[in-house]
Design an enzyme around this catalytic site. Sequence first.
Site, mmCIF file in Angstrom:
data_model
loop_
_atom_site.group_PDB
_atom_site.id
_atom_site.type_symbol
_atom_site.label_atom_id
_atom_site.label_comp_id
_atom_site.label_asym_id
_atom_site.label_seq_id
_atom_site.Cartn_x
_atom_site.Cartn_y
_atom_site.Cartn_z
ATOM 1 N N LYS A 20 1.010 -1.171 -0.184
ATOM 2 C CA LYS A 20 -0.046 0.081 0.119
ATOM 3 C C LYS A 20 0.885 1.213 -0.099
ATOM 4 O O LYS A 20 1.870 1.438 0.958
ATOM 5 C CB LYS A 20 -0.734 -0.114 1.271
ATOM 6 C CG LYS A 20 -1.524 1.242 1.909
ATOM 7 C CD LYS A 20 -1.356 1.690 3.053
ATOM 8 C CE LYS A 20 -0.165 1.825 3.587
ATOM 9 N NZ LYS A 20 -0.004 2.502 5.023
ATOM 10 N N ASP A 73 -5.484 0.006 8.842
ATOM 11 C CA ASP A 73 -5.126 -0.104 6.996
ATOM 12 C C ASP A 73 -5.873 -1.092 6.328
ATOM 13 O O ASP A 73 -5.661 -1.453 5.359
ATOM 14 C CB ASP A 73 -3.649 -0.267 6.830
ATOM 15 C CG ASP A 73 -3.090 1.464 6.744
ATOM 16 O OD1 ASP A 73 -3.944 2.162 6.743
ATOM 17 O OD2 ASP A 73 -1.956 1.393 6.781
HETATM 18 P P1 ATP Z 1 1.719 0.753 8.358
HETATM 19 O O1 ATP Z 1 2.105 1.326 6.976
HETATM 20 O O2 ATP Z 1 0.294 0.182 8.408
HETATM 21 O O3 ATP Z 1 1.882 1.680 9.427
HETATM 22 P P2 ATP Z 1 4.010 -0.931 8.269
HETATM 23 O O4 ATP Z 1 4.117 -1.385 6.786
HETATM 24 O O5 ATP Z 1 4.769 0.286 8.633
HETATM 25 O O6 ATP Z 1 2.249 -0.625 8.454
HETATM 26 P P3 ATP Z 1 4.070 -3.737 9.085
HETATM 27 O O7 ATP Z 1 4.770 -3.972 8.058
HETATM 28 O O8 ATP Z 1 2.623 -3.769 8.843
HETATM 29 O O9 ATP Z 1 4.167 -2.031 9.371
HETATM 30 O O10 ATP Z 1 4.649 -4.031 10.412
HETATM 31 C C1 ATP Z 1 4.096 -3.573 11.503
HETATM 32 C C2 ATP Z 1 4.501 -4.495 12.980
HETATM 33 O O11 ATP Z 1 3.395 -5.448 12.913
HETATM 34 C C3 ATP Z 1 5.613 -4.987 12.917
HETATM 35 O O12 ATP Z 1 6.875 -4.605 13.670
HETATM 36 C C4 ATP Z 1 5.378 -6.624 13.280
HETATM 37 O O13 ATP Z 1 6.031 -6.928 14.669
HETATM 38 C C5 ATP Z 1 3.803 -6.751 12.972
HETATM 39 N N1 ATP Z 1 3.237 -7.514 12.391
HETATM 40 C C6 ATP Z 1 2.210 -8.351 12.452
HETATM 41 N N2 ATP Z 1 1.761 -9.207 11.473
HETATM 42 C C7 ATP Z 1 2.673 -8.573 10.550
HETATM 43 C C8 ATP Z 1 2.996 -9.127 9.071
HETATM 44 N N3 ATP Z 1 2.108 -10.007 8.510
HETATM 45 N N4 ATP Z 1 3.917 -8.835 8.497
HETATM 46 C C9 ATP Z 1 4.535 -7.954 9.059
HETATM 47 N N5 ATP Z 1 4.562 -7.601 10.479
HETATM 48 C C10 ATP Z 1 3.460 -7.944 11.082
#
Ligand code: ATP
Length: 275
Positions: A10, A127
């Site tokens: 996303k 999200d």
């Molecule tokens: P956003 O843009 O919604 O803030 P993000 O890309 O910054 O998301 P994610 O990669 O979704 O963040 O990960 C955030 C936290 O969620 C990670 O530190 C991890 O511990 C936890 N997590 C739970 N499920 C998952 C998953 N399927 N993939 C990655 N991280 C996950």
Amino acid sequence: MMTKTFAAAKINLTLHVTGQRPDGYHLLDSLVMFADVGDRVRLEPADAISLEVKGPMAAGVPADASNLVWKAAALYDLPVAITLEKHLPTAGGLGGGSSDAAATLFAMVDLTGNTTMPEGTTGLGADVRVCLARQAARMRGIGEDVQPVEGVPELHAVLANPGVAMSTPEVFAALDEKQNDPMPKRIPRWRGAWSAIDWISKQRNDLQAPALKLAPVIGDVLAALSALPGARMARMSGSGATCFALFEDRGEADAAADDLADAHPDWWVTAATLR
Ligand code: ATP
């Protein structure tokens, strides 16, 4: 029966923080698109729920009930063996976990034939709603108000992440002014990539400045992206640290991604098409 789903990255092309509710949740106004790069989720009915995490970005991703794919699958009565192939940087502003959860829900629809989403999907994360839309959308409120935006031209991008994990709550906490202007009321009907990028470049990501304070290397990423031949603009996605540069042409984005990857072998770099 086994089923596989793609969990697209996303990208927040814009992310305006327009307020904060008394309960602490931030109000957003964001234009979101989805990339042709992402994770892969594979589900197979089993005796009990289980999860294997593999792939180039598996390091540090929990392989237990705290993973969003597990939480999504657990909303159903059917136990499944889940294989999650991580290609997206974790805590990278690409909504990886949310997109994985949405992909799991789609896979469960496939397996169960039940098209009504179970209760509790919104509790998976702010999200997840927009990831279920799987198309260009305007996201408002705390993420629950998702309006598909029709007719958005395909955009091409280079995505780059310097390898720092960003905590979304910490970035929000570092944002001094919570009450900022929303996007214009109407998102125009663009004639092509050029006019879309022109409009997007006039908007903002309000989390970019606080993220830069926490991780100054994001400034290096933005500078490197902006300097790529053919790059029309560069900005951070979500709460970072992944940033994107937009291009009108996929060939230019591919060449620029190769250059950037050569110059920064320690960064995660990829070309992508956004829809
Ligand atoms: P956003 O843009 O919604 O803030 P993000 O890309 O910054 O998301 P994610 O990669 O979704 O963040 O990960 C955030 C936290 O969620 C990670 O530190 C991890 O511990 C936890 N997590 C739970 N499920 C998952 C998953 N399927 N993939 C990655 N991280 C996950």
